[in-house]
Design a protein around this motif. Structure first.
Motif, PDB file in Angstrom:
ATOM      1  N   PRO A  55      17.484  15.438 -37.914  1.00 14.90           N
ATOM      2  CA  PRO A  55      17.264  14.482 -39.003  1.00 14.90           C
ATOM      3  C   PRO A  55      15.778  14.285 -39.298  1.00 14.90           C
ATOM      4  CG  PRO A  55      18.196  13.424 -37.047  1.00 14.90           C
ATOM      5  CD  PRO A  55      17.859  14.827 -36.678  1.00 14.90           C
ATOM      6  N   HIS A  56      15.417  14.264 -40.561  1.00 19.36           N
ATOM      7  CA  HIS A  56      14.013  14.065 -40.908  1.00 19.36           C
ATOM      8  C   HIS A  56      13.906  13.046 -42.029  1.00 19.36           C
ATOM      9  CE1 HIS A  56      15.122  17.721 -43.459  1.00 19.36           C
ATOM     10  NE2 HIS A  56      15.149  16.697 -44.252  1.00 19.36           N
ATOM     11  N   GLU A  57      12.712  12.751 -42.405  1.00 19.03           N
ATOM     12  CA  GLU A  57      12.471  11.736 -43.427  1.00 19.03           C
ATOM     13  C   GLU A  57      13.106  12.171 -44.747  1.00 19.03           C
ATOM     14  OE1 GLU A  57       8.399  11.374 -44.389  1.00 19.03           O
ATOM     15  OE2 GLU A  57       8.552   9.265 -44.856  1.00 19.03           O
ATOM     16  N   MET A  58      13.532  11.222 -45.536  1.00 20.52           N
ATOM     17  CA  MET A  58      14.130  11.527 -46.833  1.00 20.52           C
ATOM     18  C   MET A  58      13.145  12.292 -47.701  1.00 20.52           C
ATOM     19  SD  MET A  58      17.203  10.600 -47.578  1.00 20.52           S
ATOM     20  CE  MET A  58      17.279  10.673 -49.330  1.00 20.52           C
ATOM     21  N   ARG A  59      13.587  13.403 -48.220  1.00 18.99           N
ATOM     22  CA  ARG A  59      12.734  14.145 -49.155  1.00 18.99           C
ATOM     23  C   ARG A  59      13.151  13.756 -50.565  1.00 18.99           C
ATOM     24  NH1 ARG A  59      11.945  18.558 -45.592  1.00 18.99           N
ATOM     25  NH2 ARG A  59      10.811  17.515 -43.912  1.00 18.99           N
ATOM     26  N   ARG A  62      13.378   8.561 -52.640  1.00 18.59           N
ATOM     27  CA  ARG A  62      13.609   7.679 -51.494  1.00 18.59           C
ATOM     28  C   ARG A  62      14.665   6.642 -51.812  1.00 18.59           C
ATOM     29  NH1 ARG A  62       8.507   8.149 -49.562  1.00 18.59           N
ATOM     30  NH2 ARG A  62       7.683   6.670 -51.034  1.00 18.59           N
ATOM     31  N   MET A 112      27.528  11.526 -36.318  1.00 16.26           N
ATOM     32  CA  MET A 112      27.297  10.097 -36.110  1.00 16.26           C
ATOM     33  C   MET A 112      26.032   9.682 -36.855  1.00 16.26           C
ATOM     34  SD  MET A 112      28.477   9.998 -32.168  1.00 16.26           S
ATOM     35  CE  MET A 112      28.777   8.297 -32.186  1.00 16.26           C
ATOM     36  N   ARG A 118      18.010   5.740 -42.646  1.00 15.53           N
ATOM     37  CA  ARG A 118      16.950   6.112 -43.568  1.00 15.53           C
ATOM     38  C   ARG A 118      16.426   7.522 -43.331  1.00 15.53           C
ATOM     39  NH1 ARG A 118      15.076   2.687 -46.681  1.00 15.53           N
ATOM     40  NH2 ARG A 118      13.135   3.852 -46.848  1.00 15.53           N
ATOM     41  N   SER A 119      17.265   8.416 -42.874  1.00 13.71           N
ATOM     42  CA  SER A 119      16.795   9.788 -42.724  1.00 13.71           C
ATOM     43  C   SER A 119      17.806  10.741 -43.357  1.00 13.71           C
ATOM     44  CB  SER A 119      16.567  10.117 -41.267  1.00 13.71           C
ATOM     45  OG  SER A 119      17.730   9.913 -40.540  1.00 13.71           O
ATOM     46  N   GLY A 150      21.519  19.801 -31.954  1.00 11.18           N
ATOM     47  CA  GLY A 150      21.512  18.628 -31.083  1.00 11.18           C
ATOM     48  C   GLY A 150      21.785  17.338 -31.815  1.00 11.18           C
ATOM     49  N   ILE A 151      22.434  17.413 -32.966  1.00 11.99           N
ATOM     50  CA  ILE A 151      22.778  16.197 -33.705  1.00 11.99           C
ATOM     51  C   ILE A 151      24.107  15.697 -33.155  1.00 11.99           C
ATOM     52  CG2 ILE A 151      23.339  15.298 -35.987  1.00 11.99           C
ATOM     53  CD1 ILE A 151      21.536  17.410 -37.152  1.00 11.99           C
ATOM     54  N   PRO A 152      24.182  14.426 -32.759  1.00 10.14           N
ATOM     55  CA  PRO A 152      25.429  13.933 -32.146  1.00 10.14           C
ATOM     56  C   PRO A 152      26.601  13.965 -33.110  1.00 10.14           C
ATOM     57  CG  PRO A 152      23.622  12.389 -31.774  1.00 10.14           C
ATOM     58  CD  PRO A 152      23.131  13.401 -32.740  1.00 10.14           C
ATOM     59  N   MET A 153      27.731  14.460 -32.625  1.00  4.21           N
ATOM     60  CA  MET A 153      28.944  14.523 -33.439  1.00  4.21           C
ATOM     61  C   MET A 153      30.087  13.931 -32.639  1.00  4.21           C
ATOM     62  SD  MET A 153      29.497  17.736 -35.792  1.00  4.21           S
ATOM     63  CE  MET A 153      29.751  19.019 -34.623  1.00  4.21           C
TER      64      MET A 153
END
Lengths: 245, 204
Positions: A55-59, A62, A112, A118-119, A150-153
């Motif tokens: 996950p990263h900042e909203m591109r 916003r 999850m 906010r990402s 590695g993003i939780p699911m």
């Protein structure tokens, strides 16, 4: 076409499979080093490549950020060489947009997202060779890529396309069967809980057959989940062996 | 990774698990990271190793860890290390590079408002005398931001502020007080809002 039976009397399909048999699934995780997660999956002759960033900042805008969860951004595209005739418009056409939306809905159910407010999480899937069951192969490849990142699911998401011919449900349709006028239904399942993430169908089917078809789809998805499980465990083993050396 | 083999020396061989796998019931352990709870059972949400840590009196904490660190997001109250990218008279724009001591794979954008630069005399702050573009700053997150803004940061504490800055001549400056730094080459003094940090702890 004369003589092309989708299901023979002995129960064999066009490619020699039985009605409930899935195509051979081969997959590899971590194919790209630069992306957060990636996976390559083949189901029969359909080949898909999935890449996950985040996950990263909203591109971009916003204002689309959600204050309590992450936004999942999916893009589905097909390579120009993926179909028999060169594909004129690989992305941006209506089918691709619809597929992208379905993928987004499917993964919003499993990932999850409330852990990353906010990402944004990007999932890009590209079909390298299309031989039926595009949506299902995309979902399976994207599941492996999300696990690799590695993003939780909550659970795996496994998908399968099933069709109904001569009162028999056929699991994992290939292109010839899909275009041969079979009512096809695509189903995405979270196998351990038995929860359905998405059901998609735009053919005509008698109401009485729906129950059987969904049951067959769920069984097929559970079969796919076993294969994906093997792939993930093997990848973890390899990664741990490499890190220990 | 060495920490992984160090752990296996102390406890039984680590078990691999996949997302959705049932680990134990809520009565046996409490949840850590990488797991979630549903209908009285604890399930894994990552593909990795199961780690069970005993907390003494309380229930052991079960968590799932991966080889590589998962992406960390800056949270409210976290100390972050950032780099100033632009300034104007009302605020300074920064890129957040590290959360605590973990580097971020991707840069997050943040803002330090004029009134959050220091605790005393907030209205008399001159941003040009507190930060310059290219400075490395230690700050604390006060808000995740809303629709209009990015992460809001503050340096209104003695330990927060500029840690590394380069002078106009290009040399790294030495802090001489909480608001001045000196260039070793030209001996010129420049104004910054300096953090009270020991040089050994600098991480840039």
């Amino acid at each position: 076409m004369a003589g092309l039976e989708l299901l023979t009397d002995q129960g064999y399909r066009l490619d020699g499979r039985k009605a409930t048999e899935l195509r051979k699934v081969q997959a590899r995780m971590g194919v790209f080093a630069q992306a957060d997660g990636s996976a390559y999956l083949e189901q029969g002759n359909t080949k898909a490549l999935a890449v996950v960033y985040g996950p990263h900042e909203m591109r971009g805008s916003r204002s689309r950020a959600l204050h309590d969860r992450a936004v999942i951004n999916c893009q589905y595209s097909m390579a120009t060489f993926s179909t028999a005739e060169r594909k004129r418009r690989p992305h941006g056409d209506r089918k691709s947009t619809e597929m992208s939306l379905h993928l987004k809905q499917t993964f919003e159910a499993a990932v999850m997202t409330q852990l990353f407010p906010r990402s944004q999480i990007d999932i890009y899937v590209k079909i390298l060779q299309s031989d039926g069951g595009n949506y299902s192969v995309c979902v399976n490849a994207a599941t492996l890529a999300v696990i690799d990142a590695g993003i939780p699911m909550r659970d795996y998401v496994c998908a399968c396309t099933v069709g109904f011919v001569d009162e028999t449900p056929l699991a994992d349709l290939c292109y010839a069967e899909e275009s041969g006028g079979v009512s096809s239904l695509a189903l995405a399942l979270l196998p351990r809980g038995g929860q359905i993430a998405l059901v998609q169908m735009d053919a005509r089917l008698h109401q009485d057959h729906l129950e059987t078809l969904i049951e067959a789809a769920m069984t097929a998805c559970k079969g796919v989940s076993k294969v994906l499980d093997e792939v993930v465990r093997q990848h973890l083993q390899e990664a741990s062996v490499l890190s220990r050396e | 990774m060495r920490w992984l083999s160090a752990l296996t020396d102390n406890m039984s061989p680590l078990r691999l698990c996949v997302p959705g796998e049932k680990l134990c019931s809520v009565e046996d352990c409490s949840t850590g990271t990488g797991v979630y709870q549903r209908h009285g059972y604890i399930y894994s949400s990552l593909a990795g190793y199961v780690l069970r840590k005993n907390e003494g009196e309380e229930l052991p904490v079960i968590s799932v860890v991966r080889e590589t660190e998962a992406q960390l997001l800056p949270d409210v109250g976290a100390i972050v290390t950032c780099k100033v990218t632009g300034i104007n008279s009302r605020f300074a724009k920064v890129h957040i590079l590290y959360v605590g001591s973990t580097p971020l794979k991707d840069r997050f954008r943040g803002t330090i408002r004029k009134e959050d630069v220091r605790e005393s005399e907030k209205d008399k702050v001159d941003i040009y005398k507190s930060f310059r573009p290219g400075d490395i700053v230690l700050a604390k997150v006060i808000s995740l931001g809303d629709v209009q803004s990015t992460y809001l940061l503050t340096t209104a504490e003695n330990e927060l502020g500029v840690v590394v800055a380069h002078s106009e001549a290009g040399a790294q400056m030495i802090p001489i007080s909480w608001r001045e730094m000196q260039c070793p080459q030209t001996n010129a003094k420049e104004f910054r809002k300096v953090a009270r940090v020991q040089p050994e702890y600098l991480e840039a």
